[in-house]
Design a protein around this motif. Sequence first.
Motif, short mmCIF file in Angstrom:
data_model
loop_
_atom_site.label_atom_id
_atom_site.label_comp_id
_atom_site.label_asym_id
_atom_site.label_seq_id
_atom_site.Cartn_x
_atom_site.Cartn_y
_atom_site.Cartn_z
N ILE A 57 -4.08 -27.23 3.95
CA ILE A 57 -3.10 -26.18 4.34
C ILE A 57 -2.33 -25.64 2.73
O ILE A 57 -2.12 -26.22 2.01
N ALA A 58 -2.53 -24.31 2.81
CA ALA A 58 -2.12 -23.71 1.61
C ALA A 58 -0.67 -23.12 1.81
O ALA A 58 -0.27 -22.85 2.73
N VAL A 59 0.32 -23.56 0.60
CA VAL A 59 1.66 -22.90 0.90
C VAL A 59 1.77 -21.97 -0.26
O VAL A 59 1.57 -22.28 -1.23
N THR A 60 2.51 -20.84 -0.05
CA THR A 60 2.60 -19.70 -0.75
C THR A 60 4.16 -19.72 -0.74
O THR A 60 4.50 -19.22 0.21
N VAL A 61 4.55 -19.37 -1.92
CA VAL A 61 6.12 -19.06 -2.17
C VAL A 61 6.31 -17.97 -2.83
O VAL A 61 5.56 -17.99 -4.09
N GLY A 62 6.97 -17.02 -2.16
CA GLY A 62 7.11 -15.74 -3.03
C GLY A 62 7.58 -14.80 -2.19
O GLY A 62 7.87 -14.91 -0.89
N ILE A 81 8.44 -18.57 6.60
CA ILE A 81 9.65 -19.31 6.77
C ILE A 81 10.61 -18.69 5.86
O ILE A 81 10.41 -18.16 4.62
N ASP A 82 11.80 -18.32 6.40
CA ASP A 82 12.97 -17.65 5.74
C ASP A 82 13.51 -18.52 4.53
O ASP A 82 14.18 -19.30 5.35
N LEU A 83 13.51 -18.21 3.45
CA LEU A 83 14.20 -19.35 2.47
C LEU A 83 15.34 -18.65 1.69
O LEU A 83 15.56 -19.00 0.79
N SER A 84 15.77 -17.70 2.39
CA SER A 84 17.04 -16.93 1.93
C SER A 84 18.23 -17.82 1.72
O SER A 84 18.27 -18.66 2.81
N ILE A 85 18.87 -17.62 0.66
CA ILE A 85 20.17 -18.65 0.38
C ILE A 85 21.26 -17.79 0.98
O ILE A 85 21.44 -16.81 0.62
#
Length: 188
Positions: A57-62, A81-85
């Motif tokens: 599984i590849a996790v890409t953040v950006g 996945i929405d990681l908005s603060i």
Amino acid sequence: LVFAFDTRAKTLRRMLTYEYYGYPRDFIQQYQKALGAVTPAEVLRVAKERLNPANFIAVTVGNPGKFAQPLETLGAPVHAIDLSIPPPAEAPGGAAGMAKGKTILGRAQVAVDGVEKLLAVRDTTRQTQFQMAPTPVEDTWSDLREVAGIKFPFHTAISSNGQPFADVTVTDYKVNSGLKAEDLQKRP
């Protein structure tokens, strides 16, 4: 291992752990020698036995809008996945919590004989004697003494799960001794 010994505190903590669990004094050298003895062929053999690329599984953040191409073009399922603060909420406890915080801050200022003395402090260093046991969870400060017009604790009792963990005796405090940011970056 790179970051396991990048400060004196980490080196001391690791050495105390080795001593506590009865590891030999040259454990880290033995460990590094054993790692160095592993060949690329052995790594490849074990990887072929234990790893299945179909299960990776590849996790890409950006920011997807800034990727050179959409992730969907890689041919694998994409789950965004929405990681908005979220914007900050009101302070915990609302106005009552803020009032309580100001009261605690006021008591701290009185304890050191005024906010002016706190504002005058640019750095502090302390020299301690430390006797260690398991993991600390609660510090109890005592033996407050004045140094440069500010009260500091010269004794700290540390407990874990209600049991004594460590007893710290400060032997010296220095206030505004000229500590610089680069001093904090020095490696052991």
